[in-house]
Design a protein around this motif. Structure first.
Motif, PDB file in Angstrom:
ATOM      1  N   SER A 109       0.839  -1.187   0.000  1.00 11.55           N
ATOM      2  CA  SER A 109       0.000   0.000   0.000  1.00 11.55           C
ATOM      3  C   SER A 109       0.878   1.242   0.000  1.00 11.55           C
ATOM      4  CB  SER A 109      -0.916   0.009   1.232  1.00 11.55           C
ATOM      5  OG  SER A 109      -0.206   0.467   2.365  1.00 11.55           O
ATOM      6  N   PRO A 110       0.306   2.396  -0.310  1.00 14.37           N
ATOM      7  CA  PRO A 110       1.093   3.638  -0.273  1.00 14.37           C
ATOM      8  C   PRO A 110       1.615   3.962   1.122  1.00 14.37           C
ATOM      9  CG  PRO A 110      -1.252   4.117  -0.490  1.00 14.37           C
ATOM     10  CD  PRO A 110      -1.087   2.655  -0.730  1.00 14.37           C
ATOM     11  N   LEU A 111       1.070   3.317   2.142  1.00 12.08           N
ATOM     12  CA  LEU A 111       1.531   3.555   3.502  1.00 12.08           C
ATOM     13  C   LEU A 111       3.012   3.199   3.650  1.00 12.08           C
ATOM     14  CD1 LEU A 111       0.524   4.440   6.309  1.00 12.08           C
ATOM     15  CD2 LEU A 111      -0.024   2.049   6.774  1.00 12.08           C
ATOM     16  N   HIS A 112       3.464   2.228   2.891  1.00 10.89           N
ATOM     17  CA  HIS A 112       4.840   1.767   3.030  1.00 10.89           C
ATOM     18  C   HIS A 112       5.860   2.738   2.441  1.00 10.89           C
ATOM     19  CE1 HIS A 112       3.178  -1.752   4.727  1.00 10.89           C
ATOM     20  NE2 HIS A 112       2.717  -2.269   3.608  1.00 10.89           N
ATOM     21  N   ASP A 113       5.392   3.799   1.847  1.00 10.84           N
ATOM     22  CA  ASP A 113       6.303   4.847   1.381  1.00 10.84           C
ATOM     23  C   ASP A 113       6.671   5.810   2.512  1.00 10.84           C
ATOM     24  OD1 ASP A 113       6.281   3.852  -1.208  1.00 10.84           O
ATOM     25  OD2 ASP A 113       4.559   5.079  -1.799  1.00 10.84           O
ATOM     26  N   PHE A 114       6.071   5.589   3.684  1.00 12.18           N
ATOM     27  CA  PHE A 114       6.272   6.501   4.812  1.00 12.18           C
ATOM     28  C   PHE A 114       6.745   5.742   6.040  1.00 12.18           C
ATOM     29  CE2 PHE A 114       2.932   8.174   2.090  1.00 12.18           C
ATOM     30  CZ  PHE A 114       3.355   9.477   1.872  1.00 12.18           C
ATOM     31  N   VAL A 115       7.289   6.489   6.995  1.00 15.70           N
ATOM     32  CA  VAL A 115       7.582   5.941   8.320  1.00 15.70           C
ATOM     33  C   VAL A 115       6.302   6.055   9.137  1.00 15.70           C
ATOM     34  CG1 VAL A 115       8.939   6.243  10.424  1.00 15.70           C
ATOM     35  CG2 VAL A 115      10.013   6.574   8.186  1.00 15.70           C
ATOM     36  N   TRP A 116       5.857   4.952   9.725  1.00 10.41           N
ATOM     37  CA  TRP A 116       4.579   4.975  10.434  1.00 10.41           C
ATOM     38  C   TRP A 116       4.578   3.901  11.514  1.00 10.41           C
ATOM     39  CZ3 TRP A 116       0.904   0.915  10.429  1.00 10.41           C
ATOM     40  CH2 TRP A 116       1.252  -0.174   9.597  1.00 10.41           C
ATOM     41  N   GLY A 117       3.561   3.951  12.373  1.00 12.30           N
ATOM     42  CA  GLY A 117       3.419   2.933  13.396  1.00 12.30           C
ATOM     43  C   GLY A 117       2.191   3.173  14.246  1.00 12.30           C
ATOM     44  N   PRO A 118       1.834   2.197  15.080  1.00 19.28           N
ATOM     45  CA  PRO A 118       0.642   2.302  15.913  1.00 19.28           C
ATOM     46  C   PRO A 118       0.852   3.179  17.141  1.00 19.28           C
ATOM     47  CG  PRO A 118       1.740   0.236  16.362  1.00 19.28           C
ATOM     48  CD  PRO A 118       2.502   0.895  15.229  1.00 19.28           C
ATOM     49  N   THR A 119      -0.204   3.867  17.545  1.00 15.96           N
ATOM     50  CA  THR A 119      -0.213   4.649  18.780  1.00 15.96           C
ATOM     51  C   THR A 119      -1.421   4.195  19.598  1.00 15.96           C
ATOM     52  OG1 THR A 119      -1.491   6.423  17.712  1.00 15.96           O
ATOM     53  CG2 THR A 119       0.919   6.612  17.645  1.00 15.96           C
ATOM     54  N   GLY A 120      -1.836   4.982  20.560  1.00 12.40           N
ATOM     55  CA  GLY A 120      -3.034   4.668  21.335  1.00 12.40           C
ATOM     56  C   GLY A 120      -2.948   3.320  22.040  1.00 12.40           C
ATOM     57  N   SER A 121      -4.096   2.670  22.160  1.00 10.07           N
ATOM     58  CA  SER A 121      -4.165   1.410  22.910  1.00 10.07           C
ATOM     59  C   SER A 121      -3.349   0.309  22.249  1.00 10.07           C
ATOM     60  CB  SER A 121      -5.626   0.967  23.047  1.00 10.07           C
ATOM     61  OG  SER A 121      -6.366   1.895  23.812  1.00 10.07           O
ATOM     62  N   ALA A 122      -3.365   0.243  20.917  1.00  7.99           N
ATOM     63  CA  ALA A 122      -2.600  -0.795  20.224  1.00  7.99           C
ATOM     64  C   ALA A 122      -1.106  -0.615  20.474  1.00  7.99           C
ATOM     65  CB  ALA A 122      -2.903  -0.763  18.727  1.00  7.99           C
ATOM     66  N   GLY A 123      -0.632   0.614  20.347  1.00 11.61           N
ATOM     67  CA  GLY A 123       0.776   0.870  20.600  1.00 11.61           C
ATOM     68  C   GLY A 123       1.162   0.548  22.030  1.00 11.61           C
ATOM     69  N   PHE A 124       0.307   0.932  22.966  1.00  5.66           N
ATOM     70  CA  PHE A 124       0.599   0.682  24.380  1.00  5.66           C
ATOM     71  C   PHE A 124       0.675  -0.815  24.661  1.00  5.66           C
ATOM     72  CE2 PHE A 124      -0.254   0.491  28.945  1.00  5.66           C
ATOM     73  CZ  PHE A 124       0.539   1.529  29.419  1.00  5.66           C
ATOM     74  N   GLU A 125      -0.258  -1.587  24.099  1.00  6.62           N
ATOM     75  CA  GLU A 125      -0.252  -3.030  24.339  1.00  6.62           C
ATOM     76  C   GLU A 125       0.989  -3.690  23.736  1.00  6.62           C
ATOM     77  OE1 GLU A 125      -2.982  -6.994  23.456  1.00  6.62           O
ATOM     78  OE2 GLU A 125      -3.924  -5.109  24.068  1.00  6.62           O
ATOM     79  N   LEU A 126       1.364  -3.286  22.533  1.00  3.29           N
ATOM     80  CA  LEU A 126       2.537  -3.878  21.904  1.00  3.29           C
ATOM     81  C   LEU A 126       3.819  -3.529  22.664  1.00  3.29           C
ATOM     82  CD1 LEU A 126       1.654  -3.287  18.154  1.00  3.29           C
ATOM     83  CD2 LEU A 126       1.707  -5.484  19.349  1.00  3.29           C
ATOM     84  N   ALA A 127       3.911  -2.302  23.145  1.00  2.00           N
ATOM     85  CA  ALA A 127       5.120  -1.872  23.857  1.00  2.00           C
ATOM     86  C   ALA A 127       5.251  -2.537  25.213  1.00  2.00           C
ATOM     87  CB  ALA A 127       5.117  -0.359  24.023  1.00  2.00           C
ATOM     88  N   THR A 128       4.134  -2.666  25.921  1.00  2.00           N
ATOM     89  CA  THR A 128       4.183  -3.110  27.312  1.00  2.00           C
ATOM     90  C   THR A 128       3.869  -4.588  27.511  1.00  2.00           C
ATOM     91  OG1 THR A 128       1.843  -2.624  27.729  1.00  2.00           O
ATOM     92  CG2 THR A 128       3.415  -0.803  28.000  1.00  2.00           C
ATOM     93  N   GLY A 129       3.142  -5.194  26.562  1.00  2.00           N
ATOM     94  CA  GLY A 129       2.689  -6.564  26.748  1.00  2.00           C
ATOM     95  C   GLY A 129       1.492  -6.672  27.660  1.00  2.00           C
ATOM     96  N   VAL A 130       0.963  -5.535  28.102  1.00  2.00           N
ATOM     97  CA  VAL A 130      -0.209  -5.521  28.989  1.00  2.00           C
ATOM     98  C   VAL A 130      -1.472  -5.443  28.141  1.00  2.00           C
ATOM     99  CG1 VAL A 130      -1.425  -4.238  30.784  1.00  2.00           C
ATOM    100  CG2 VAL A 130       1.065  -4.438  30.857  1.00  2.00           C
ATOM    101  N   PRO A 131      -2.427  -6.381  28.278  1.00  2.00           N
ATOM    102  CA  PRO A 131      -3.663  -6.324  27.497  1.00  2.00           C
ATOM    103  C   PRO A 131      -4.387  -5.000  27.724  1.00  2.00           C
ATOM    104  CG  PRO A 131      -3.447  -8.462  28.557  1.00  2.00           C
ATOM    105  CD  PRO A 131      -2.369  -7.588  29.135  1.00  2.00           C
ATOM    106  N   THR A 132      -4.584  -4.259  26.654  1.00  2.00           N
ATOM    107  CA  THR A 132      -5.170  -2.922  26.740  1.00  2.00           C
ATOM    108  C   THR A 132      -6.341  -2.764  25.789  1.00  2.00           C
ATOM    109  OG1 THR A 132      -2.960  -2.062  27.253  1.00  2.00           O
ATOM    110  CG2 THR A 132      -4.616  -0.455  26.629  1.00  2.00           C
ATOM    111  N   LEU A 133      -6.252  -3.396  24.635  1.00  2.00           N
ATOM    112  CA  LEU A 133      -7.302  -3.309  23.620  1.00  2.00           C
ATOM    113  C   LEU A 133      -8.527  -4.130  24.004  1.00  2.00           C
ATOM    114  CD1 LEU A 133      -4.973  -3.808  20.557  1.00  2.00           C
ATOM    115  CD2 LEU A 133      -6.375  -1.772  20.906  1.00  2.00           C
ATOM    116  N   THR A 134      -9.664  -3.721  23.459  1.00  2.00           N
ATOM    117  CA  THR A 134     -10.897  -4.495  23.581  1.00  2.00           C
ATOM    118  C   THR A 134     -11.429  -4.751  22.171  1.00  2.00           C
ATOM    119  OG1 THR A 134     -12.395  -2.588  23.636  1.00  2.00           O
ATOM    120  CG2 THR A 134     -11.416  -3.291  25.738  1.00  2.00           C
ATOM    121  N   GLU A 135     -12.497  -5.511  22.081  1.00  2.00           N
ATOM    122  CA  GLU A 135     -13.105  -5.801  20.778  1.00  2.00           C
ATOM    123  C   GLU A 135     -13.572  -4.531  20.078  1.00  2.00           C
ATOM    124  OE1 GLU A 135     -13.598  -8.472  18.946  1.00  2.00           O
ATOM    125  OE2 GLU A 135     -12.762 -10.002  20.274  1.00  2.00           O
ATOM    126  N   SER A 136     -13.912  -3.508  20.834  1.00  2.00           N
ATOM    127  CA  SER A 136     -14.445  -2.278  20.240  1.00  2.00           C
ATOM    128  C   SER A 136     -13.378  -1.196  20.050  1.00  2.00           C
ATOM    129  CB  SER A 136     -15.582  -1.727  21.101  1.00  2.00           C
ATOM    130  OG  SER A 136     -15.118  -1.417  22.402  1.00  2.00           O
TER     131      SER A 136
END
Length: 225
Positions: free
Chosen positions: A121-148
């Motif tokens: 996708s055109p997204l790969h032409d840029f530097v990018w990454g997740p923030t918010g709850s997804a970023g927090f969960e990936l960084a910390t390993g602490v379940p943060t996201l929900t189904e919604s």
């Protein structure tokens, strides 16, 4: 109830931006000095995951403006961190190399993130990454996201892009969101600050740019203030 701690430096002290730390970076802290008038949930949140997120505000030399996340969306507390107390710093783009826990990968936000990582996708032409709850969960390993939970991402766009590229990015994210059954909120990091992709894709004459010096409407986010 306070939503931000009083700064641990003089109110009239010169404030600067530390180029080593940028908004949305996640910081693991060795310690965080609390003032005592913060909400009780702040102590529980830091005991569960000693991580804070860099927020858009200037601080005196040697400090960074940071935010503590609680379990609920309403639980956000602004504070100030001594840079010497930082153990680890992870930017949104660093988190693309981290796979979610196997039993969490099917959550809509993480499924959408996997689609964006794996699909051309055109997204790969840029530097990018997740923030918010997804970023927090990936960084910390602490379940943060929900189904919604939505998926929040940051796209670094230091150079001007044309309208066709903005439209292509918006379509790509909308398709990935629809496939995963969630919503994707993207913010472009421009010389003027963070700008919502949705506002740019709507081709409004002015968009809101959020910077450490404050938020303002701008006609051209690539014209640095």
């Amino acid at each position: 109830m306070r939503v931000c701690a009083a700064p641990p430096f003089a109110e009239d002290a010169p404030r600067v931006d530390d180029a080593r730390l940028r908004a949305h970076d996640l910081l693991r802290v060795a310690r965080l000095t609390l003032s005592g008038d913060e909400p009780e949930w702040v102590h529980d949140a830091l005991a569960r995951a000693p991580w804070v997120v860099v927020r858009r505000a200037r601080a005196a030399t040697g400090f960074v403006a940071a935010g503590v996340r609680g379990n609920a969306r309403s639980q956000r507390f602004g504070t100030w961190l001594n840079i010497e107390d930082i153990e680890i710093s992870r930017s949104p783009e660093d988190l693309l190399d981290i796979d979610p826990q196997q039993d969490r990968a099917a959550l809509p936000a993480l499924a959408a993130l996997a689609t964006l990582r794996e699909t051309a996708s055109p997204l790969h032409d840029f530097v990018w990454g997740p923030t918010g709850s997804a970023g927090f969960e990936l960084a910390t390993g602490v379940p943060t996201l929900t189904e919604s939970s939505d998926l929040d991402i940051l796209i670094r766009v230091p150079q001007r892009v044309d309208r066709a590229t903005v439209d292509s990015l918006a379509r790509t994210l909308a398709q990935a969101a629809s496939r995963a059954g969630t919503r994707i909120d993207a913010q472009l990091e421009t010389p003027s600050g963070g700008v919502a992709l949705a506002e740019l894709a709507a081709h409004r004459p002015h968009v809101l740019a959020r910077a450490s010096s404050g938020a303002q409407f701008v006609a051209d986010p690539w014209r640095a203030p």
